[in-house]
Scaffold this motif. Structure first.
Motif, mmCIF file in Angstrom:
data_model
loop_
_atom_site.group_PDB
_atom_site.id
_atom_site.type_symbol
_atom_site.label_atom_id
_atom_site.label_comp_id
_atom_site.label_asym_id
_atom_site.label_seq_id
_atom_site.Cartn_x
_atom_site.Cartn_y
_atom_site.Cartn_z
ATOM 1 N N PHE A 113 -5.523 -12.484 7.592
ATOM 2 C CA PHE A 113 -4.506 -11.606 8.166
ATOM 3 C C PHE A 113 -3.532 -12.395 9.037
ATOM 4 C CE2 PHE A 113 -2.997 -7.867 10.710
ATOM 5 C CZ PHE A 113 -2.435 -7.193 9.635
ATOM 6 N N VAL A 122 4.354 -7.648 6.514
ATOM 7 C CA VAL A 122 2.964 -7.271 6.335
ATOM 8 C C VAL A 122 2.824 -6.543 5.003
ATOM 9 C CG1 VAL A 122 1.006 -6.026 7.270
ATOM 10 C CG2 VAL A 122 2.607 -7.140 8.810
ATOM 11 N N TYR A 157 0.995 -6.047 13.956
ATOM 12 C CA TYR A 157 1.152 -5.152 12.800
ATOM 13 C C TYR A 157 2.071 -3.993 13.159
ATOM 14 C CZ TYR A 157 -0.043 -1.214 9.764
ATOM 15 O OH TYR A 157 0.036 -0.117 8.962
ATOM 16 N N VAL A 161 -9.145 -5.284 7.853
ATOM 17 C CA VAL A 161 -9.244 -6.646 8.362
ATOM 18 C C VAL A 161 -10.602 -6.794 9.045
ATOM 19 C CG1 VAL A 161 -8.218 -8.388 9.850
ATOM 20 C CG2 VAL A 161 -6.761 -6.662 8.770
ATOM 21 N N ARG A 182 -0.031 -5.978 1.519
ATOM 22 C CA ARG A 182 -1.447 -6.176 1.222
ATOM 23 C C ARG A 182 -1.619 -6.990 -0.061
ATOM 24 N NH1 ARG A 182 -3.858 -0.342 -0.359
ATOM 25 N NH2 ARG A 182 -3.022 -0.238 -2.475
ATOM 26 N N GLN A 199 -3.508 -8.809 16.587
ATOM 27 C CA GLN A 199 -3.113 -8.516 15.206
ATOM 28 C C GLN A 199 -2.651 -7.076 15.072
ATOM 29 O OE1 GLN A 199 -6.525 -9.711 12.868
ATOM 30 N NE2 GLN A 199 -5.776 -11.815 12.695
ATOM 31 N N VAL A 220 -4.105 0.504 8.702
ATOM 32 C CA VAL A 220 -4.925 -0.704 8.656
ATOM 33 C C VAL A 220 -6.127 -0.519 9.571
ATOM 34 C CG1 VAL A 220 -5.009 -3.181 9.103
ATOM 35 C CG2 VAL A 220 -2.917 -2.161 8.219
#
Lengths: 289, 655, 137
Positions: free
Chosen positions: B361, B375, B420, B493, B377, B416, B387
């Protein structure tokens, strides 16, 4: 013919005759005799977790002692019997249970060294007969049948005591079906609880559990489910009538499909003993005339 | 052997109630006075205190003692203290010995009577030893004032820079083609959200340009011999198939190379070529050919890179090169890896495409990552709307993986989630946690910032993760409400546990000890955290245990200062407790030569040419005593651990 | 027999077993205080004669502790011990000493719990064996 002690258990004598008879017959074809214990009693049904459970453990241990007359292995089919018999033996011979073991032996008025190893019929197929060998014995290839192998909770956990297969990713039944020519289907709930334990008490919860499992099996594209446990079979098969969605998905015992592949007599397969009739599916796949 | 008897004084320490609480000290003193052949026995509250040490000094002078036994804590703690104390009043430090009556006696039993017996006996064994102790002088050995730092992540780079700046040459070694380590893979760093590469790359360049630093990348340790101050290390520089003197890092070859393979730097999220540069800012900025994936090296056809290289730098006949280094100290900076997702069965065994680990990630968030900082996937490149972050994936989980806390995950997960949210404004980050641990400067505030910015924290463990259609379903529990939770996420994650990168084999090669998980063991958990028990080996960064960047850097500077301290003198003192040879007794059989692990013994002919005997190279002898046990005639005797002494000690312990 | 307190000599190496014993102390673990530790630099320093000497001088049991294989501070000292001890055990049998009275264990600096358990168990086993009979004669 090689004889291995066999413990059917109560349900296999009544409701789940097809699980029992198919196993005996297929074993015979594969060169192993499942020799039923001369006398046996209840396995204990639920593994007891209370502190002083001498009375509860007497039942399974007595069966294990009885098995010694035939072999050091005791084969069983029902997931609950497997769980209780294996764990009782494990528990009895833990070093810290020295005193407990002596009390048990005094009560039973016998000596037992813990040598009876409880094995599941699947393990016999894998280790004693061998899936490669099994492949050569197949008469009706299950080609084209997508089977979801559902193991349920009792076969897999607690994994350090049962040591049956990886509790997060069991493959033993899938491997067997692959040997029979069927296509094993991956789905995430192979070892999830079907809700069987609360079926009487909270039928809505039980139904929800098994519905979740069935949904994921259908999503994965399976034609049918195979299971080892009478309670799971009942819960996933019979309870479909109560579910909010209609799946119409046949639920087999793994021994029935094994029997089918080995051309076991239809009477023994006993395909009428299902809530969702599996015959149309099998006919459609050309596996049944 | 001395003909006149030794004048031994015994000092018994109470250590407050640590010893006196279980051991009846007056009784011990009484028994020793009655039973042992000693001049004086005195007890004191704290022998290691100034008054305690003064008492020892005064008593030595007053009673004209020549040997001292201090019965106190483990010799690993205060042996140096008391040896210094006695030498200040003229006693040879090796005639002062410690009887360990705390760690190995008073603390391990509650039975006062038996503890008193045991303490008396332990002291008696040491008295017996001291009776035959000789005065010894340390052996002087030279020091090679050059260090080898193994691992060139931020810890290794910092260590190398500190040592180099102090004026000593350093070799900075890494197994990868570029220095930089994990920090070069990170997006931004907590709690300040500095860009990781922006703060690291200047240090990488500084390391490359520093006149005292030699980089040896794409290299591994082959073997090591020698001892503190005088190591010989063989290094294998892996074949690069590129002449780095000619290569300029222009990347023409990389564009032309037809063979693709998963990119380790992006943790398999993208593909790289068989000829590749680890990342754009790589130092040295050079390419290497990964032989198993090269079409020419494996299958004999291609050579496109060779054809297109403007500098003729491709060298298909390149071979591994072995270099022998001479260094005085080694610093381990081998760092960490993340736990393999395959270990986590209920989290999908690493088979689910949209379940990534923390470093993956980081790459997704990184501006130089697989999606250039957007971001997305991995499965379909869609922007994930929801997420789920799973903390403690493999940490604090003794049944399935690691029992320890990986320490950095709480903070990097918060980071993170914040990042995000910054990139996907309408996105929903959900964090499952057991506890949020924010012990660090600015950490709690950072956690608060995460919750303020809309990160949802759910206290509970995730039980199962599986795919359903293109969603990832997360089952967990909210232990605060007692409810079962199911989340349909687009991306999951896992904050997988940190584990040491150094393997068991590597540790054995270097003779370093590891704990049960493989982290290197420090010499003392509190007071010697950057040293190891092996002289000349130091620890920097996460090879010793989970650490964040500032901690790793601080420890690295600590390790560097230890190395610099070692290098301030060009000689060292070597422990004199070595094994000698009694030439009169030696028959020259050579058995001791075979058992010596250090090649410290050799067969020679005596000066008069009449007989063969064994000579000891004192600097090489580490004093294990294996030769003394093996010698059939008792000619090999370890100083101050002579046959007579050990036999007397046994007697002392059994009286 | 109930009150028999065995005399045990423990030859332990400085780097692993003695450090493990120190950690057991620091962690305040409890074990029987019968063993008198003699710390040497390496288990390979222990000449088998010392063990016989200990038995001769009244020990009911002898414990040897070293680093785990491959972890020896002196590279391979423990391998020497590993070879010496089984040979000596055979010899003990012939001398009329139960080989169980000599115990060799690999205990690292971090294995305080193993040290405690090993010493406790060894002391108990020597208690069960009773006093060394050659010492009565």
């Amino acid at each position: 013919m090689k004889q291995i002690a066999y413990y059917p258990g109560c349900t296999l004598y009544t409701k789940s005759k097809n699980l029992d008879l198919c196993a005996r017959e297929t074993a015979q074809i594969l060169g192993v005799e499942l020799k039923e214990l001369e006398t046996w009693n209840c396995c204990g049904a639920i593994y007891s977790t209370v502190q002083d459970d001498l009375a509860n453990q007497v039942a399974p241990i007595r069966n294990l002692i009885e098995a010694q007359k035939i072999s050091n292995k005791l084969v069983t089919l029902c997931a609950a019997c497997y769980n209780v018999l294996k764990r009782s033996n494990h528990n009895l011979f833990l070093p810290e249970n020295d005193i407990y073991r002596r009390r048990m032996m005094n009560f039973l008025d016998t000596e037992y060294d813990g040598k009876t190893e409880t094995v599941h019929y699947l393990e016999v197929l894998k280790n004693d007969i061998g899936f490669e060998n099994l492949k050569t014995k197949v008469k009706t290839n299950l080609d084209g049948l997508k089977v979801a192998s559902y193991y349920g909770c009792l076969m897999l956990r607690p994994s350090d005591e049962l040591n049956f297969d990886d509790p997060d990713n069991p493959t033993m039944m899938d491997d067997m079906f692959a040997a029979l020519g069927a296509e094993p289907v991956e789905f995430p709930f192979k070892g999830e609880c079907c809700g069987g334990y609360v079926l009487v008490d909270k039928p809505d919860v039980a139904t929800r559990c098994s519905q979740t499992i069935l949904e994921s099996i259908v999503d994965a594209g399976a034609d049918c489910v195979a299971t080892t446990c009478p309670l799971c079979q009942y819960n996933i098969d019979n309870q479909q009538k109560l579910m909010s969605k209609q799946f119409n998905l046949p639920v087999f015992y793994f021994t029935q499909l094994l029997g089918l592949a080995l051309n076991v007599d239809q009477k023994i397969l006993n395909l009428d003993n299902h809530y969702i009739d599996p015959k149309p599916l099998l006919k459609q796949k050309g596996l049944l005339k | 052997m001395k003909s006149d008897k030794k004048r031994i004084g015994v000092f018994v320490c109470h250590c407050g109630i640590n010893i006196a609480g279980t051991v009846n000290i007056p009784e011990v003193v009484k028994r020793l006075k009655e039973q042992a052949d000693v001049i004086e026995v005195i007890d004191h509250q704290y022998c290691c205190s100034d008054p305690g040490q003064n008492l020892i000094k005064e008593t030595i002078k007053e009673k004209k003692l020549d040997s001292v036994v201090v019965a106190c804590c483990s010799p690993t703690l205060h042996e140096p203290t008391f040896r210094k104390t006695v030498s200040s009043v003229g006693i040879n430090p090796y005639n002062c010995e410690i009887a360990n009556i705390r760690e190995q006696c008073s603390w391990v039993t509650d039975d006062k009577e038996k503890a008193t017996d045991k303490a008396t006996k332990i002291i008696k064994t040491i008295i017996k030893k001291v009776e035959h102790d000789e005065p010894l002088t340390p052996i002087t050995i030279p020091v090679t004032r050059k260090a080898l730092v193994i691992g060139a992540g931020v810890a290794g780079i910092q260590t190398a820079l500190d040592i180099a700046t102090a004026g000593y040459p350093v070799i900075l070694l890494d197994k990868n083609p570029s220095i930089g380590g994990h920090m070069s893979q990170l997006s931004e760093t907590f709690p300040t959200l500095d860009c990781s590469q922006c703060i690291l790359t200047p240090k990488m360049v500084e390391a490359k340009q520093h006149p005292n630093i030699t980089l040896m990348t794409y290299s591994e340790i082959e073997s090591i011999s020698g001892y503190l101050g005088n190591f010989k290390v063989k290094v294998r520089q892996k074949a690069k198939y590129v002449d780095w003197d000619k290569c300029t890092g222009c990347d023409v070859c990389v564009d032309k190379c037809p063979k693709k393979t998963p990119d380790e730097f992006n943790h398999g999220l993208t593909q790289r070529k068989a000829i590749y540069k680890m990342f754009p800012q790589a130092v040295p900025n050079r390419v290497v050919i990964d032989a198993p994936n090269c079409l020419y090296l494996e299958k004999g056809a291609c050579r496109l890179c060779e054809k297109h290289c403007p500098f003729g730098a491709i060298k298909f006949d390149d071979q591994d090169q072995i270099t022998e280094l001479e260094v005085g100290a080694l610093v381990m900076a081998t760092g960490y890896e993340l736990l393999d997702k395959q270990m986590l069965g209920s989290y999908g065994f690493g088979k689910l495409k949209n379940v990534v680990d923390g470093l993956q990630f980081e790459r997704i968030l990184s501006a130089s990552g697989p999606f250039m900082g957007e971001v997305k996937r991995p499965s379909d490149g869609k922007i994930p709307e929801k997420v789920v972050f799973v903390q403690c994936a493999g940490s604090r989980d003794p049944e399935n993986a690691m029992a320890y806390c990986s320490k950095i995950c709480c903070m990097y997960t918060a980071k993170q989630a914040i990042l995000y949210k910054h990139r996907v404004h309408h996105g929903e980050p959900i964090i499952f946690y057991i506890d949020v641990r924010t012990g660090g400067k600015g950490f709690e505030e950072f956690y608060k910032r995460a919750t303020d910015e809309g990160v949802l924290y759910i206290r509970g463990k995730v039980s199962k993760i599986f795919e359903k259609g293109d969603k990832v379903i997360v089952w967990g529990a909210d232990t605060l409400t007692g409810k079962k939770i199911e989340v349909e996420a687009d991306l999951v994650v896992l904050s997988t546990a940190m584990k040491p990168a150094a393997t068991k084999e590597f540790a054995q090669l270097l003779k370093l000890t590891q704990d049960e998980y493989g982290w290197f063991t420090e010499a003392h958990p509190k007071l010697r955290p950057v040293e190891t028990l092996a002289g000349g080996f130091f620890l920097a960064g996460a090879c010793q245990g989970p650490k964040d960047i500032p901690e790793a850097v601080a420890q690295s500077s600590g390790a560097a200062s230890k190395v610099i301290g070692l290098f301030t003198s060009d000689t060292l003192e070597h422990l004199p407790v070595i094994a000698g040879v009694n030439e009169d007794m030696c028959s020259g059989c050579g058995i001791c030569i075979d058992v010596c692990p250090y090649k410290a013994r050799e067969l020679v002919t005596t000066e008069d040419g009449k007989k063969r005997t064994v000579k000891v190279i004192e600097v090489l002898c580490e004093g294990c005593g294996a030769c003394s046990a093996a010698c059939p005639v008792g000619a090999a005797q370890q100083k101050n651990f002579k046959d007579q002494q050990i036999q007397d000690m046994v007697k002392g312990g059994l009286e | 027999m109930e009150n028999f307190e065995p005399k045990i000599i423990g030859f332990i190496c400085k780097w692993c077993t003695s450090a493990g014993a120190d950690l057991a102390g620091t962690s305040r673990m409890k074990y029987p205080p019968n063993m008198i530790p003699i710390t040497v630099f390496c288990s390979s320093r222990i000449d088998p004669q010392y063990i016989l000497w200990a038995f001769k001088n009244g020990a009911d049991g002898v414990f040897m502790g070293g680093c785990h294989p491959n972890d020896c501070h002196y590279q391979d000292g423990n391998y020497k011990t590993m070879k010496r001890i089984p040979i000596l055990k055979n010899l003990l049998k012939e001398l009329g000493i139960e080989p169980e009275r000599l115990r060799l264990a690999w205990i690292s600096a971090s294995e305080a719990d193993k040290f405690k358990k090993t010493i406790t168990e060894f002391t108990e086993s020597i208690k069960k064996l009773g006093p060394l009979s050659i010492n009565d004669k």
